[in-house]
Design a protein around this motif. Sequence first.
Motif, short mmCIF file in Angstrom:
data_model
loop_
_atom_site.label_atom_id
_atom_site.label_comp_id
_atom_site.label_asym_id
_atom_site.label_seq_id
_atom_site.Cartn_x
_atom_site.Cartn_y
_atom_site.Cartn_z
N GLU A 79 0.83 -1.21 0.00
CA GLU A 79 0.00 0.00 0.00
C GLU A 79 0.85 1.25 0.00
O GLU A 79 1.90 1.29 0.64
N LEU A 80 0.37 2.28 -0.66
CA LEU A 80 1.01 3.58 -0.52
C LEU A 80 0.71 4.12 0.88
O LEU A 80 -0.40 3.95 1.38
N SER A 81 1.67 4.78 1.49
CA SER A 81 1.46 5.35 2.83
C SER A 81 0.55 6.57 2.71
O SER A 81 0.37 7.10 1.61
N LYS B 141 3.12 1.50 9.14
CA LYS B 141 4.55 1.35 9.48
C LYS B 141 4.90 2.15 10.72
O LYS B 141 5.60 1.68 11.60
#
Lengths: 206, 196, 253
Positions: free
Chosen positions: B75-77, B111
Motif C-alpha cells: 500500500e502507498l502510505s 509502518k
Amino acid sequence: MSDPFSINGGSAVAMVGKDCIAIASDLRLGNQSLGVSNNFEKIFGFGDKCFLGLTGLATDVLTLKETFRFKTNLYKLREERSIEPETLANLVSSTLYERRFGPYFVSPIVAGLGHKDNKPFICGFDSIGCIDFAKDFIVSGTASDQLYGMCESLYEPDLEPEQLFETISQALLNAVDRDALSGWGAVVYIVTKDKVVKRVLKTRQD
Amino acid sequence: MDIILGIRVQDATIIATSKAATRGISILKDTDDKTRELNAHNLIAYTGEAGDTVQFAEYVQANIQLYSMRENDIELSPLATASFVRNQLATSIRSRKPYQVNCLIAGYDTKKDQPTLNWIDYLGTQVELPYGAHGYAGFYTTSLLDKHYRKDMVVDDGLKLLKLCLKELETRMPIDFKGVYVKVVDKDGIRSVELD
Amino acid sequence: MSRRYDSRTTIFSPEGRLYQVEYAQEAISMAGTAIGILSSEGVVLACEKKVTSKLLDNDGSAEKLYIINDNMICAVAGMTADASILVNNARINAQSYLKTYNEQIPCEILIKRVCDVKQGYTQHGGLRPFGVSFLYAGYDDRYQFQLFTSNPSGNYSGWKATSIGANNSAAQTLLKKDYKDDLTLKEACELAIKVLSKTMDASNINSEKLEFATLSLSKVEEGKVIHKIWNDTDVNALIQDSGVLNDKSTEDD
C-alpha cells in the motif's frame, strides 16, 4: 481579494550579518481570512548553508519546494558538491522565467554562505525571476511593507550571529503583528560558517 | 454547502461528510456518500463542483489501487497518497479545465503506527492537520475544535467532539444537510460508525 | 549465414535467440569484475578498475560506482558511456518519484523502470542494446537492504551475493562457498576483497585497481542511509586488514 499572492498569506525575511546570514518566516497558512495551519514553514534548505524562502500561493510554494529539491539533488550528484547560493539564485531565476506567461505566484528569497569562502549572500526575486541583489536585507510576503519599515529601522551592518537573530526576529514578529494574513508562529535560521541554528519562535496566536 | 470534517485522534482519524446532494435550490438525494476508499488505510472525502468530485476521486482511487496491483499488494502510505493527490490537483489547476475539488484524506500509517489527516484544496494546497474542514463548515466548527481538541483524545472523545460540531452546524447552517456519514480510519482499516 | 539474424537487434534467430543481446552480454563478461555482498548491516559493492595508466588524469571520482539517490548506489560492468545514460535516467526517475510521493523510491520500482528502458532496446528496432550490467545496492523500508543485478536483456534479479563482469562465474563459486547469512558489514567487505583478489589477474591488489563502496544505516539518525564511496587510504587499509596480502606473500615464498 482574489490576488493569488495573498490567498494563503505568509511572510519571509533574510538579513546579512558579520560572516553570517539569517533567514526567517512566519508559520501561518490560511484560506483568505480563515487560518488553516500554524505549522506551514516557508524556509527550505538546499545544501548545508543555502536556504530558500518561498511566500505567496501555497500550492506554488509546495510545487517549487519539490522542484528545487529535484533540481538540487541532481545537481549535487552531477557536480559532487552542494549548490552555492549564487548558483541557486540563478537556478531560481531561470526556473521562474520558464513560466513567464503563466507564472508561479511566489516571491522567493535566497540566503546562504559560500561553501568555500563563507561569503554571505542574499537576494530576492519577483514572480518571473528578476533577481534583486541586496547587501543588507530582503523581505517578501503579505507583510513585506511592514517588514521594509521594521528592517529599515532595526538593521545595522556587521551584526554578530546572536545580535542578528534578535534583529531579524524583532523585525519579523513586529511586522507580522500588523498583518492579518501573517503570523501564527515563526521560524528563524541563523547560518554561520560551521553551523546552522534553527529556532522556532512563539508569537501571538491571533 | 456540503460539509466535510475531519478529526485526527491518538489512534485513528475520523471523517464526517454530509448526506445531502444538492443542486441549486433542490436536495436531490439524502444518502450521498462523499467518500471513496483509496486503499485499506486511506480514505478520501471530497466537496466541490458536481461531476468533478466523483470523477476526480475515482481517478485517484484507480491510480492508487493500480500502484498496489503493480507492487505486490504493497500500500502507498498516507503521506505518499496525499502527495500524489496534491500533485494531481496542482497539475490540474494550471490546465485548461481544472478539477474543482477540495478534499480531506484520512489515513493510518501502518509502518509508523500513526493516524494522519491531510487537508488539500483545489489549488493543490496541502497540510497535515489535527482537525480540518472545507467550505462553510470550517467557519462554524474550527473555533469549537480549537477550544475542545486535546492531543490525547481517543476515538470516543473524537466522536463526542464531532457531535458537538454537528450540533453547531445543524443550528447555524441555513439549509438541512440531511445528517452525516461518519467513518473511522485506524490500524484495522476503514469502518463506518453510526452516531447515536 | 549468421549475419542474417544478428544484424538487427529485434529479430529472433531460427533457434529463438536474440544475438545482439547475447553479444552485449558477451561484451560485459570481458569488462572488469564487480561484486556485491549483502549483510544484515549493509551492502558492499566492489569493482575492479581495468588498465590504469600513470598518465591518466582522473579527478578522483569513482569510474564504475555511481550514487543514484540517498538510498541507492550501483556498480557498472560494461560500456561506461552507455551506463552514464542509464544512471542519469535512474537518477531522474528517483527524483520524480520523490517529487510525486514525497518518499524515496523503493529499490525494486527504480530497477524495474531502468530495466524497462533496457528491454525497449531488445524489441524496438534500429538501435543497439545498452552494453551494461548493473549491480544495485539499496535500502528501503519494505525489504531493508537489497542487492540486485540487471543485464542488457532487461532482466533483473535479487541476490545475497553475486558478481558481474569478467570471471563472474569463478567469483560466484567463491561467494557461494564463503557466504554466510550472519555476515557483518566488515566481514562482507573482507570477503569482497578476498574474492576479488582471487579473480583478478593482477598479482597484488591495491587501491589503484579497486573501487569500493558501502551502504549502511546511520547510528545517529533512524532510517538514514549512509553511502560511502571509499577513498584510496580506506581501501588500502581494508586490503591490509583482510589479510589477502599475507596469504599472497606466503604463497610466493
